[in-house]
Design a protein around this motif. Structure first.
Motif, PDB file in Angstrom:
ATOM      1  N   ILE A  63      44.751  42.741  37.371  1.00  0.00           N
ATOM      2  CA  ILE A  63      43.914  43.670  38.139  1.00  0.00           C
ATOM      3  C   ILE A  63      42.457  43.607  37.660  1.00  0.00           C
ATOM      4  N   PRO A  64      42.180  43.688  36.340  1.00  0.00           N
ATOM      5  CA  PRO A  64      40.789  43.516  35.901  1.00  0.00           C
ATOM      6  C   PRO A  64      40.223  42.131  36.246  1.00  0.00           C
ATOM      7  N   ALA A  65      41.052  41.093  36.142  1.00  0.00           N
ATOM      8  CA  ALA A  65      40.589  39.744  36.488  1.00  0.00           C
ATOM      9  C   ALA A  65      40.212  39.669  37.966  1.00  0.00           C
ATOM     10  N   ALA A  66      41.013  40.294  38.816  1.00  0.00           N
ATOM     11  CA  ALA A  66      40.742  40.285  40.252  1.00  0.00           C
ATOM     12  C   ALA A  66      39.455  41.037  40.580  1.00  0.00           C
ATOM     13  N   ARG A  67      39.192  42.114  39.851  1.00  0.00           N
ATOM     14  CA  ARG A  67      37.938  42.855  40.059  1.00  0.00           C
ATOM     15  C   ARG A  67      36.741  42.004  39.664  1.00  0.00           C
ATOM     16  N   LEU A  68      36.880  41.261  38.574  1.00  0.00           N
ATOM     17  CA  LEU A  68      35.797  40.376  38.145  1.00  0.00           C
ATOM     18  C   LEU A  68      35.504  39.311  39.201  1.00  0.00           C
ATOM     19  N   ALA A  69      36.523  38.880  39.915  1.00  0.00           N
ATOM     20  CA  ALA A  69      36.320  37.846  40.940  1.00  0.00           C
ATOM     21  C   ALA A  69      35.336  38.309  42.008  1.00  0.00           C
ATOM     22  N   GLN A  70      35.274  39.608  42.255  1.00  0.00           N
ATOM     23  CA  GLN A  70      34.378  40.117  43.297  1.00  0.00           C
ATOM     24  C   GLN A  70      32.908  40.052  42.883  1.00  0.00           C
ATOM     25  N   THR A  71      32.635  40.012  41.588  1.00  0.00           N
ATOM     26  CA  THR A  71      31.246  39.999  41.106  1.00  0.00           C
ATOM     27  C   THR A  71      30.843  38.697  40.422  1.00  0.00           C
ATOM     28  N   HIS A  72      31.818  37.939  39.913  1.00  0.00           N
ATOM     29  CA  HIS A  72      31.514  36.747  39.120  1.00  0.00           C
ATOM     30  C   HIS A  72      31.726  35.424  39.858  1.00  0.00           C
ATOM     31  N   ALA A  73      32.479  35.456  40.961  1.00  0.00           N
ATOM     32  CA  ALA A  73      32.831  34.215  41.655  1.00  0.00           C
ATOM     33  C   ALA A  73      31.695  33.721  42.535  1.00  0.00           C
ATOM     34  N   SER A  74      31.658  32.412  42.750  1.00  0.00           N
ATOM     35  CA  SER A  74      30.662  31.833  43.660  1.00  0.00           C
ATOM     36  C   SER A  74      31.258  31.551  45.024  1.00  0.00           C
ATOM     37  N   SER A  75      32.567  31.529  45.111  1.00  0.00           N
ATOM     38  CA  SER A  75      33.262  31.105  46.329  1.00  0.00           C
ATOM     39  C   SER A  75      33.909  32.288  47.038  1.00  0.00           C
ATOM     40  N   GLU A  76      33.785  32.312  48.353  1.00  0.00           N
ATOM     41  CA  GLU A  76      34.466  33.351  49.143  1.00  0.00           C
ATOM     42  C   GLU A  76      35.981  33.201  49.034  1.00  0.00           C
ATOM     43  N   ALA A  77      36.452  31.971  48.858  1.00  0.00           N
ATOM     44  CA  ALA A  77      37.894  31.751  48.710  1.00  0.00           C
ATOM     45  C   ALA A  77      38.414  32.402  47.430  1.00  0.00           C
ATOM     46  N   ILE A  78      37.619  32.366  46.359  1.00  0.00           N
ATOM     47  CA  ILE A  78      38.021  33.010  45.098  1.00  0.00           C
ATOM     48  C   ILE A  78      38.004  34.522  45.262  1.00  0.00           C
ATOM     49  N   LYS A  79      36.979  35.037  45.931  1.00  0.00           N
ATOM     50  CA  LYS A  79      36.917  36.486  46.161  1.00  0.00           C
ATOM     51  C   LYS A  79      38.105  36.944  47.003  1.00  0.00           C
ATOM     52  N   ARG A  80      38.470  36.131  47.988  1.00  0.00           N
ATOM     53  CA  ARG A  80      39.635  36.449  48.819  1.00  0.00           C
ATOM     54  C   ARG A  80      40.911  36.433  47.982  1.00  0.00           C
ATOM     55  N   ALA A  81      41.058  35.412  47.152  1.00  0.00           N
ATOM     56  CA  ALA A  81      42.223  35.347  46.267  1.00  0.00           C
ATOM     57  C   ALA A  81      42.253  36.562  45.353  1.00  0.00           C
ATOM     58  N   GLY A  82      41.076  36.946  44.848  1.00  0.00           N
ATOM     59  CA  GLY A  82      40.988  38.120  43.984  1.00  0.00           C
ATOM     60  C   GLY A  82      41.439  39.388  44.688  1.00  0.00           C
ATOM     61  N   MET A  83      41.088  39.533  45.959  1.00  0.00           N
ATOM     62  CA  MET A  83      41.516  40.713  46.719  1.00  0.00           C
ATOM     63  C   MET A  83      43.029  40.726  46.905  1.00  0.00           C
ATOM     64  N   HIS A  84      43.625  39.551  47.134  1.00  0.00           N
ATOM     65  CA  HIS A  84      45.093  39.472  47.237  1.00  0.00           C
ATOM     66  C   HIS A  84      45.737  39.884  45.917  1.00  0.00           C
ATOM     67  N   VAL A  85      45.190  39.385  44.812  1.00  0.00           N
ATOM     68  CA  VAL A  85      45.735  39.715  43.487  1.00  0.00           C
ATOM     69  C   VAL A  85      45.582  41.208  43.210  1.00  0.00           C
ATOM     70  N   LEU A  86      44.415  41.755  43.516  1.00  0.00           N
ATOM     71  CA  LEU A  86      44.158  43.177  43.282  1.00  0.00           C
ATOM     72  C   LEU A  86      45.118  44.048  44.089  1.00  0.00           C
ATOM     73  N   ASP A  87      45.264  43.739  45.356  1.00  0.00           N
ATOM     74  CA  ASP A  87      46.148  44.522  46.219  1.00  0.00           C
ATOM     75  C   ASP A  87      47.613  44.370  45.795  1.00  0.00           C
ATOM     76  N   GLY A  88      48.033  43.135  45.584  1.00  0.00           N
ATOM     77  CA  GLY A  88      49.434  42.892  45.239  1.00  0.00           C
ATOM     78  C   GLY A  88      49.836  43.515  43.923  1.00  0.00           C
ATOM     79  N   HIS A  89      49.011  43.343  42.893  1.00  0.00           N
ATOM     80  CA  HIS A  89      49.393  43.871  41.580  1.00  0.00           C
ATOM     81  C   HIS A  89      49.203  45.377  41.481  1.00  0.00           C
ATOM     82  N   SER A  90      48.309  45.943  42.268  1.00  0.00           N
ATOM     83  CA  SER A  90      48.199  47.406  42.297  1.00  0.00           C
ATOM     84  C   SER A  90      49.492  48.019  42.823  1.00  0.00           C
ATOM     85  N   LYS A  91      50.049  47.418  43.877  1.00  0.00           N
ATOM     86  CA  LYS A  91      51.310  47.915  44.436  1.00  0.00           C
ATOM     87  C   LYS A  91      52.480  47.681  43.480  1.00  0.00           C
ATOM     88  N   LEU A  92      52.523  46.491  42.869  1.00  0.00           N
ATOM     89  CA  LEU A  92      53.599  46.209  41.911  1.00  0.00           C
ATOM     90  C   LEU A  92      53.518  47.127  40.700  1.00  0.00           C
TER      91      LEU A  92
END
Length: 199
Positions: A63-92
């Motif tokens: 979850i912290p890694a996924a949040r970092l992806a929103q501010t540290h990544a250069s790629s929209e694909a990484i930010k998208r992956a980060g949102m999937h990780v954030l959403d999925g692991h928050s529910k789990l």
């Protein structure tokens, strides 16, 4: 055969001093109405308890890694992956905490030192370096737990753990897909995962 061998190795390793030290330092889960309802859920094994701990610990660093992806990544694909990780692991994570209480099975409040080290590494990089490290760490982690999820789902006698394993399987598959969609998964990462599966 490789899956069976990998499960055997994981089972032999899960009783290691590292696993014992994790469970020895876990806070006791609160007993309440949910705990009383858990009696009909079925027997909970040591493997089930270990799985519950691992799901919780995954969320505590991903979850912290996924949040970092929103501010540290250069790629929209990484930010998208980060949102999937954030959403999925928050529910789990919510499901794991509920199951912990219902089953009176303690879970940790902190990631492992190794996992926290991964988050610290991600904090220190930006742009393309972040993108690659994010994919390397998360794809390896998801690949290594995938076999364990299958074993738990196939063998658990506990309805709550079975539900958690099913949801975890779906979430991990989604995360591997979006990480692979970035085009940054390397042979070295896949070889690292393969090295944990005995031949």
């Amino acid at each position: 055969m490789a899956v069976i061998a990998a499960v055997s190795v994981w089972l032999s390793q899960r009783g290691s001093p590292d696993d014992q030290s994790v469970s020895a330092n876990l806070p006791a889960a609160a007993a309440g109405p949910a705990a009383r309802q858990a009696g009909s859920a079925g027997t909970i094994t040591e493997l089930d308890k270990t799985f519950l701990v691992k799901v919780r610990q995954a969320g505590l660093w991903e979850i912290p890694a996924a949040r970092l992806a929103q501010t540290h990544a250069s790629s929209e694909a990484i930010k998208r992956a980060g949102m999937h990780v954030l959403d999925g692991h928050s529910k789990l994570d919510q499901l794991a905490r509920e199951d912990s209480e219902a089953l009176n099975a303690p879970i940790p409040d902190e990631a492992t030192p190794e996992q926290q080290g991964w988050v610290d590494q991600l904090k220190d990089v930006r742009g393309r370096a972040f993108d690659q490290l994010f994919v390397d760490l998360l794809r390896a982690s998801h690949g290594k737990i995938f076999i364990t999820i299958g074993e738990v789902r196939a063998t658990t006698k506990n309805a709550l753990i079975r539900r958690l394993a099913t949801q975890t399987n779906n979430t991990v598959q989604d995360h591997m897909d979006v990480l692979e969609d970035t085009g940054l998964v390397t042979d070295a990462t896949l070889d690292d995962v393969a090295s944990t599966v005995p031949k």
